[in-house]
Design a protein around this motif. Structure first.
Motif, PDB file in Angstrom:
ATOM      1  N   ILE A  33      53.983  31.434   3.624  1.00 29.31           N
ATOM      2  CA  ILE A  33      54.946  32.528   3.610  1.00 29.31           C
ATOM      3  C   ILE A  33      55.291  32.887   5.054  1.00 29.31           C
ATOM      4  O   ILE A  33      54.403  32.995   5.896  1.00 29.31           O
ATOM      5  CB  ILE A  33      54.393  33.742   2.822  1.00 29.31           C
ATOM      6  N   MET A  34      56.588  33.019   5.338  1.00 30.24           N
ATOM      7  CA  MET A  34      57.035  33.373   6.690  1.00 30.24           C
ATOM      8  C   MET A  34      56.981  34.887   6.848  1.00 30.24           C
ATOM      9  O   MET A  34      57.660  35.608   6.126  1.00 30.24           O
ATOM     10  CB  MET A  34      58.460  32.874   6.938  1.00 30.24           C
ATOM     11  N   LEU A  35      56.172  35.334   7.791  1.00 31.68           N
ATOM     12  CA  LEU A  35      55.992  36.762   8.019  1.00 31.68           C
ATOM     13  C   LEU A  35      56.239  37.101   9.479  1.00 31.68           C
ATOM     14  O   LEU A  35      56.078  36.261  10.358  1.00 31.68           O
ATOM     15  CB  LEU A  35      54.563  37.179   7.659  1.00 31.68           C
ATOM     16  N   GLU A  36      56.608  38.348   9.719  1.00 30.38           N
ATOM     17  CA  GLU A  36      56.700  38.860  11.080  1.00 30.38           C
ATOM     18  C   GLU A  36      55.318  39.342  11.501  1.00 30.38           C
ATOM     19  O   GLU A  36      54.430  39.522  10.666  1.00 30.38           O
ATOM     20  CB  GLU A  36      57.705  40.010  11.135  1.00 30.38           C
ATOM     21  N   GLU A  61      66.277  26.652  -0.710  1.00 34.41           N
ATOM     22  CA  GLU A  61      65.147  27.337  -0.097  1.00 34.41           C
ATOM     23  C   GLU A  61      64.456  28.192  -1.146  1.00 34.41           C
ATOM     24  O   GLU A  61      65.078  28.640  -2.107  1.00 34.41           O
ATOM     25  CB  GLU A  61      65.608  28.222   1.063  1.00 34.41           C
ATOM     26  N   LEU A  62      63.179  28.423  -0.943  1.00 36.22           N
ATOM     27  CA  LEU A  62      62.388  29.231  -1.870  1.00 36.22           C
ATOM     28  C   LEU A  62      62.163  30.603  -1.250  1.00 36.22           C
ATOM     29  O   LEU A  62      61.701  30.709  -0.111  1.00 36.22           O
ATOM     30  CB  LEU A  62      61.048  28.538  -2.139  1.00 36.22           C
ATOM     31  N   TRP A  63      62.495  31.660  -1.999  1.00 33.10           N
ATOM     32  CA  TRP A  63      62.413  33.027  -1.484  1.00 33.10           C
ATOM     33  C   TRP A  63      61.516  33.884  -2.359  1.00 33.10           C
ATOM     34  O   TRP A  63      61.524  33.765  -3.582  1.00 33.10           O
ATOM     35  CB  TRP A  63      63.799  33.668  -1.449  1.00 33.10           C
ATOM     36  N   LEU A  64      60.769  34.763  -1.721  1.00 34.56           N
ATOM     37  CA  LEU A  64      59.985  35.782  -2.408  1.00 34.56           C
ATOM     38  C   LEU A  64      60.790  37.073  -2.354  1.00 34.56           C
ATOM     39  O   LEU A  64      61.145  37.545  -1.274  1.00 34.56           O
ATOM     40  CB  LEU A  64      58.631  35.970  -1.730  1.00 34.56           C
ATOM     41  N   VAL A  65      61.072  37.639  -3.517  1.00 33.29           N
ATOM     42  CA  VAL A  65      61.945  38.800  -3.610  1.00 33.29           C
ATOM     43  C   VAL A  65      61.143  40.005  -4.103  1.00 33.29           C
ATOM     44  O   VAL A  65      60.351  39.892  -5.038  1.00 33.29           O
ATOM     45  CB  VAL A  65      63.122  38.517  -4.579  1.00 33.29           C
ATOM     46  N   ASN A  66      61.344  41.141  -3.452  1.00 31.02           N
ATOM     47  CA  ASN A  66      60.824  42.441  -3.878  1.00 31.02           C
ATOM     48  C   ASN A  66      59.307  42.587  -3.742  1.00 31.02           C
ATOM     49  O   ASN A  66      58.697  43.370  -4.458  1.00 31.02           O
ATOM     50  CB  ASN A  66      61.253  42.734  -5.322  1.00 31.02           C
ATOM     51  N   ALA A  67      58.691  41.869  -2.843  1.00 24.88           N
ATOM     52  CA  ALA A  67      57.262  42.066  -2.578  1.00 24.88           C
ATOM     53  C   ALA A  67      57.117  43.211  -1.576  1.00 24.88           C
ATOM     54  O   ALA A  67      57.857  43.292  -0.601  1.00 24.88           O
ATOM     55  CB  ALA A  67      56.637  40.802  -2.019  1.00 24.88           C
ATOM     56  N   LYS A  76      55.855  49.966  17.005  1.00 24.08           N
ATOM     57  CA  LYS A  76      56.863  50.970  17.345  1.00 24.08           C
ATOM     58  C   LYS A  76      58.277  50.405  17.203  1.00 24.08           C
ATOM     59  O   LYS A  76      59.047  50.834  16.369  1.00 24.08           O
ATOM     60  CB  LYS A  76      56.649  51.464  18.780  1.00 24.08           C
ATOM     61  N   MET A  77      58.599  49.398  18.006  1.00 24.08           N
ATOM     62  CA  MET A  77      59.956  48.862  18.016  1.00 24.08           C
ATOM     63  C   MET A  77      60.157  47.757  16.981  1.00 24.08           C
ATOM     64  O   MET A  77      61.257  47.542  16.510  1.00 24.08           O
ATOM     65  CB  MET A  77      60.284  48.295  19.402  1.00 24.08           C
ATOM     66  N   PHE A  78      59.097  47.049  16.643  1.00 18.59           N
ATOM     67  CA  PHE A  78      59.236  45.853  15.820  1.00 18.59           C
ATOM     68  C   PHE A  78      58.760  46.081  14.394  1.00 18.59           C
ATOM     69  O   PHE A  78      58.042  45.267  13.836  1.00 18.59           O
ATOM     70  CB  PHE A  78      58.463  44.696  16.460  1.00 18.59           C
ATOM     71  N   LYS A  79      59.168  47.186  13.797  1.00 11.18           N
ATOM     72  CA  LYS A  79      58.785  47.452  12.413  1.00 11.18           C
ATOM     73  C   LYS A  79      59.560  46.535  11.476  1.00 11.18           C
ATOM     74  O   LYS A  79      60.649  46.075  11.792  1.00 11.18           O
ATOM     75  CB  LYS A  79      59.058  48.911  12.056  1.00 11.18           C
ATOM     76  N   HIS A  80      58.999  46.289  10.318  1.00 12.93           N
ATOM     77  CA  HIS A  80      59.635  45.408   9.338  1.00 12.93           C
ATOM     78  C   HIS A  80      60.113  46.216   8.135  1.00 12.93           C
ATOM     79  O   HIS A  80      59.651  47.327   7.895  1.00 12.93           O
ATOM     80  CB  HIS A  80      58.645  44.333   8.876  1.00 12.93           C
ATOM     81  N   GLU A  81      61.047  45.631   7.395  1.00 12.83           N
ATOM     82  CA  GLU A  81      61.466  46.235   6.132  1.00 12.83           C
ATOM     83  C   GLU A  81      60.361  45.997   5.115  1.00 12.83           C
ATOM     84  O   GLU A  81      59.795  44.914   5.045  1.00 12.83           O
ATOM     85  CB  GLU A  81      62.750  45.585   5.622  1.00 12.83           C
ATOM     86  N   GLU A  82      60.097  46.994   4.294  1.00 10.56           N
ATOM     87  CA  GLU A  82      58.970  46.896   3.373  1.00 10.56           C
ATOM     88  C   GLU A  82      59.226  45.927   2.225  1.00 10.56           C
ATOM     89  O   GLU A  82      58.323  45.229   1.784  1.00 10.56           O
ATOM     90  CB  GLU A  82      58.641  48.287   2.826  1.00 10.56           C
ATOM     91  N   ARG A  83      60.436  45.873   1.710  1.00 12.77           N
ATOM     92  CA  ARG A  83      60.733  45.024   0.551  1.00 12.77           C
ATOM     93  C   ARG A  83      61.778  43.955   0.861  1.00 12.77           C
ATOM     94  O   ARG A  83      62.585  43.604   0.010  1.00 12.77           O
ATOM     95  CB  ARG A  83      61.210  45.878  -0.623  1.00 12.77           C
ATOM     96  N   ARG A  84      61.757  43.418   2.047  1.00 14.22           N
ATOM     97  CA  ARG A  84      62.739  42.393   2.401  1.00 14.22           C
ATOM     98  C   ARG A  84      62.407  41.061   1.724  1.00 14.22           C
ATOM     99  O   ARG A  84      61.293  40.844   1.265  1.00 14.22           O
ATOM    100  CB  ARG A  84      62.814  42.212   3.918  1.00 14.22           C
ATOM    101  N   ARG A  85      63.405  40.177   1.670  1.00 12.38           N
ATOM    102  CA  ARG A  85      63.192  38.836   1.115  1.00 12.38           C
ATOM    103  C   ARG A  85      62.443  38.004   2.147  1.00 12.38           C
ATOM    104  O   ARG A  85      62.797  37.989   3.315  1.00 12.38           O
ATOM    105  CB  ARG A  85      64.532  38.181   0.804  1.00 12.38           C
TER     106      ARG A  85
END
Length: 158
Positions: A33-36, A61-67, A76-85
């Motif tokens: 899984i590709m993560l930040e 491509e294979l995507w994980l949706v709504n996790a 601080k600056m590099f926050k991620h979206e909680e439910r992004r694909r």
């Protein structure tokens, strides 16, 4: 028999226990899984949820949706979206097999477990599943109850 040494790096992050009740799992496979960076830190902290998520093959491509991965407070600056694909990593051959499996009627890709493997890398176990009908769910529950009763009877007789 040799003793199994528990690996300190292996850690289950989130488990979709409801999937085994709602779906008949035909097969499963492990994928990356590709993560930040902040997502990896947040996963190590816990609190993620994959119960409402699903996987889909789109544009090759294979995507994980709504996790759900909770926000990491120290980012601080590099926050991620909680439910992004999030992109899931599989080989081309596995991707073709997954696409063919989902084209059959009623089949879907369900995330089963999100975990860190023995090397400390985040992995996901996907299941190729078919939705159960209500009577199938009742049958599964009846089998589970019967197995519990058998175990109790065997325990009492021993």
């Amino acid at each position: 028999m040799a003793k199994k040494i528990s690996d300190p790096n292996y850690k289950v992050i989130a488990e979709n226990r409801r999937a085994r009740f709602d779906y008949a799992i035909e097969s499963d496979l492990e994928c990356g899984i590709m993560l930040e960076g902040s997502e990896v830190k947040a996963l190590r902290g816990g609190g993620s949820n994959i119960a409402d998520s699903y996987a889909a093959v789109e544009n090759g491509e294979l995507w994980l949706v709504n996790a759900y991965i909770p926000p990491y407070e120290q980012a601080k600056m590099f926050k991620h979206e909680e439910r992004r694909r999030r992109k899931l990593l599989v080989s081309r051959k596995e991707l073709a097999n997954l696409w063919n499996a989902t084209q059959r009627k009623g089949m879907t890709l369900v995330p089963l477990v999100l975990y860190f493997n023995h090397k400390g890398i985040a992995k996901m176990k996907l299941g190729i599943a078919k939705g159960k009908k209500i009577h199938d769910k009742r049958e599964t529950e009846a089998k589970r109850d019967w197995n519990r009763q058998k175990q109790r009877l065997l325990k009492d007789n021993a």
